[in-house]
Design an enzyme around this catalytic site. Structure first.
Site, PDB file in Angstrom:
ATOM      1  N   GLY A   1       0.261  -5.019   1.017  1.00 39.12           N
ATOM      2  CA  GLY A   1      -0.946  -5.039   0.212  1.00 39.12           C
ATOM      3  C   GLY A   1      -0.736  -5.632  -1.163  1.00 39.12           C
TER       4      GLY A   1
ATOM      5  CD  GLU B   1       1.133  -5.993   6.009  1.00 36.48           C
ATOM      6  OE1 GLU B   1       0.623  -5.948   4.872  1.00 36.48           O
ATOM      7  OE2 GLU B   1       1.852  -6.942   6.397  1.00 36.48           O
TER       8      GLU B   1
ATOM      9  CB  ALA C   1      -0.907  -0.009   1.229  1.00 37.08           C
TER      10      ALA C   1
ATOM     11  CD  GLU D   1      -2.884  -7.855   3.072  1.00 38.85           C
ATOM     12  OE1 GLU D   1      -3.487  -8.215   4.091  1.00 38.85           O
ATOM     13  OE2 GLU D   1      -2.533  -6.669   2.856  1.00 38.85           O
TER      14      GLU D   1
END
Length: 247
Positions: free
Chosen positions: A105, A128, A62, A108
């Site tokens: 992310g 994270e 992200a 993911e």
């Protein structure tokens, strides 16, 4: 679109993440474009090939600049997990083709696809906890489903990176190719194999596998629909006629 490059083919959509200056970091703009993509594929189902190209980066995670300023209401809005869930529920099979890092992310996003292939220089990681947050876009439940609870917890707790060879050994990816130039060829070859099946059967197989707790009723319902499908009769007639031909 500014963050995605889209090539539409007869039976599939080829989508390339295209923020090279940000290592394909997933920001609000990319999320919005992924929602547009999902809307199109929900209305006009096709196979999906999702890639970062072959320049040595899939998605670096992200966009931390945006993530840093998000508060609890942003977390509850499910910004990233919402679009990944939508991607996961697309009607037809999806394949992520990865070259280089798939972190946070980005990893993911790959987990949200049905299948994954990668190059030998790919690695996965969930860093994270080192940033003071959790892997909040699907890894806490998709990773255990893919590789088992104990190993998933190790990776989520430590943020350890998983190289391609290990990813294949633990079945996080389906295939590994040595050279980046082989990646998209292998991806299309796999999709060609999948496309050889009945489109309706593929859709119902995906629904049955993804049903909560693999409910047997989902299999029964899917099979009941397919048993009445004309394409089923045509394919089985063709199979029987091949068997009856003299050799």
């Amino acid at each position: 679109m500014n963050s995605l490059r889209i090539e539409e083919r007869g039976d599939r959509m080829v989508v390339t993440l295209d923020r090279p200056e940000k290592r394909n970091a997933i920001d609000a703009g990319m999320v919005a474009e992924l929602h547009e993509l999902c809307a199109t594929l929900e209305q006009h189902p096709k196979l999906l090939l999702l890639t970062g190209g072959t320049d040595g980066i899939f998605a670096g995670g992200a966009d931390i600049g945006q993530l840093r300023d998000r508060g609890r209401m942003d977390a509850l809005a499910a910004i990233n997990v919402g679009v990944f869930e939508r991607l996961r529920r697309l009607p037809m099979p999806t394949l992520a083709a990865l070259d280089g890092p798939a972190l946070g992310g980005g990893a993911e996003l790959a987990y949200a696809c049905d299948l994954r292939i990668c190059t030998s220089r790919t690695f996965f990681g969930q860093p994270e906890v080192k940033l003071g947050i959790i892997a909040g876009a699907g890894a806490t439940y998709r990773l255990p489903a893919l590789i088992g609870e104990a190993l998933a917890k190790e990776l989520l707790f430590t943020g350890r990176r998983v190289p391609a060879a290990e990813a294949l050994a633990i079945r996080l990816v389906n295939r590994v190719v040595e050279e980046p130039g082989e990646l998209l060829v292998a991806a299309h070859s796999l999709l060609d194999e999948i496309a050889g099946g009945s489109a309706l059967a593929l859709r119902l197989t995906k629904l049955a596998v993804d049903a909560p707790a693999a409910h047997p009723a989902a299999e029964l319902l899917a099979q009941a629909v397919l048993f009445e499908d004309e394409e089923k009769r045509e394919r089985m007639d063709e199979f029987l006629s091949r068997r009856q031909r003299p050799r």
